[in-house]
Design a protein around this motif. Structure first.
Motif, PDB file in Angstrom:
ATOM      1  N   VAL A  10      -3.278  -1.985  -0.885  1.00 32.93           N
ATOM      2  CA  VAL A  10      -2.397  -1.900   0.501  1.00 32.93           C
ATOM      3  C   VAL A  10      -3.196  -1.447   1.723  1.00 32.93           C
ATOM      4  O   VAL A  10      -3.906  -0.306   1.545  1.00 32.93           O
ATOM      5  CB  VAL A  10      -1.115  -0.967   0.268  1.00 32.93           C
ATOM      6  CG1 VAL A  10      -0.159  -0.957   1.742  1.00 32.93           C
ATOM      7  CG2 VAL A  10      -0.272  -1.664  -1.130  1.00 32.93           C
ATOM      8  N   GLN A  11      -3.465  -2.409   2.734  1.00 32.65           N
ATOM      9  CA  GLN A  11      -3.963  -1.810   3.903  1.00 32.65           C
ATOM     10  C   GLN A  11      -3.035  -1.250   5.106  1.00 32.65           C
ATOM     11  O   GLN A  11      -3.326  -0.346   5.537  1.00 32.65           O
ATOM     12  CB  GLN A  11      -4.583  -3.227   4.565  1.00 32.65           C
ATOM     13  CG  GLN A  11      -5.637  -4.029   3.989  1.00 32.65           C
ATOM     14  CD  GLN A  11      -7.058  -2.998   4.075  1.00 32.65           C
ATOM     15  OE1 GLN A  11      -7.048  -1.894   4.599  1.00 32.65           O
ATOM     16  NE2 GLN A  11      -8.154  -3.668   3.620  1.00 32.65           N
ATOM     17  N   ALA A  14       4.641  -1.259   6.465  1.00 29.46           N
ATOM     18  CA  ALA A  14       5.730  -0.860   7.593  1.00 29.46           C
ATOM     19  C   ALA A  14       6.711  -0.174   6.883  1.00 29.46           C
ATOM     20  O   ALA A  14       6.992  -0.482   5.813  1.00 29.46           O
ATOM     21  CB  ALA A  14       6.006  -2.253   8.368  1.00 29.46           C
ATOM     22  N   PRO A  15       7.382   0.705   7.645  1.00 34.57           N
ATOM     23  CA  PRO A  15       8.425   1.546   7.179  1.00 34.57           C
ATOM     24  C   PRO A  15       9.498   0.342   6.912  1.00 34.57           C
ATOM     25  O   PRO A  15       9.871  -0.592   7.584  1.00 34.57           O
ATOM     26  CB  PRO A  15       8.843   2.411   8.259  1.00 34.57           C
ATOM     27  CG  PRO A  15       7.739   2.654   8.865  1.00 34.57           C
ATOM     28  CD  PRO A  15       6.913   1.307   8.929  1.00 34.57           C
ATOM     29  N   ILE A  16      10.386   0.418   5.691  1.00 32.81           N
ATOM     30  CA  ILE A  16      11.515  -0.190   5.496  1.00 32.81           C
ATOM     31  C   ILE A  16      12.808   0.034   6.740  1.00 32.81           C
ATOM     32  O   ILE A  16      12.962   1.205   6.903  1.00 32.81           O
ATOM     33  CB  ILE A  16      11.836  -0.329   4.303  1.00 32.81           C
ATOM     34  CG1 ILE A  16      10.826  -0.504   3.062  1.00 32.81           C
ATOM     35  CG2 ILE A  16      13.225  -0.930   4.058  1.00 32.81           C
ATOM     36  CD1 ILE A  16      11.513  -0.155   1.866  1.00 32.81           C
ATOM     37  N   SER A  17      13.032  -1.281   7.278  1.00 35.57           N
ATOM     38  CA  SER A  17      14.176  -0.975   8.366  1.00 35.57           C
ATOM     39  C   SER A  17      15.305  -1.579   7.988  1.00 35.57           C
ATOM     40  O   SER A  17      15.032  -2.864   7.432  1.00 35.57           O
ATOM     41  CB  SER A  17      13.649  -0.872   9.670  1.00 35.57           C
ATOM     42  OG  SER A  17      12.854  -2.425   9.842  1.00 35.57           O
ATOM     43  N   ALA A  30       4.250  -5.673   3.901  1.00 35.03           N
ATOM     44  CA  ALA A  30       3.105  -5.076   3.824  1.00 35.03           C
ATOM     45  C   ALA A  30       1.982  -5.984   3.876  1.00 35.03           C
ATOM     46  O   ALA A  30       2.319  -7.216   3.734  1.00 35.03           O
ATOM     47  CB  ALA A  30       3.105  -4.147   2.398  1.00 35.03           C
ATOM     48  N   ILE A  31       0.721  -5.596   4.161  1.00 27.53           N
ATOM     49  CA  ILE A  31      -0.563  -6.332   4.156  1.00 27.53           C
ATOM     50  C   ILE A  31      -1.567  -5.601   3.076  1.00 27.53           C
ATOM     51  O   ILE A  31      -1.643  -4.530   2.976  1.00 27.53           O
ATOM     52  CB  ILE A  31      -1.276  -6.245   5.689  1.00 27.53           C
ATOM     53  CG1 ILE A  31      -0.357  -6.686   6.714  1.00 27.53           C
ATOM     54  CG2 ILE A  31      -2.530  -6.606   5.481  1.00 27.53           C
ATOM     55  CD1 ILE A  31      -0.703  -6.527   7.987  1.00 27.53           C
TER      56      ILE A  31
END
Length: 69
Positions: A10-11, A14-17, A30-31
């Motif tokens: 994983v690079q 983002a937080p889950i929203s 994610a990236i």
């Protein structure tokens, strides 16, 4: 999990929203960087195999529920 099952890392995640936009969707993404040497020879693209449980018409109705949509 053995190390041979790891295909990258994983690079950024983002937080889950929740409750995003007008439709109230969840944002969870994610990236990741794939290990080319483990994937290149057998990678077929983005494929989802649903088997034969659904007919093409049923899938179209699910993905495009609004006529002309």
């Amino acid at each position: 999990m053995s190390w041979s099952n790891i295909i990258g890392h994983v690079q950024y995640a983002a937080p889950i929203s929740i409750d995003q936009g007008k439709m109230g969707y969840t944002s969870d993404w994610a990236i990741f960087e794939a290990a080319e040497e483990k994937l290149k020879a057998k990678f077929e693209g983005n494929i989802v195999d649903l088997g034969s449980k659904y007919t093409p018409q049923v899938l179209s109705d699910v993905f495009y529920p609004v006529p002309g949509g």
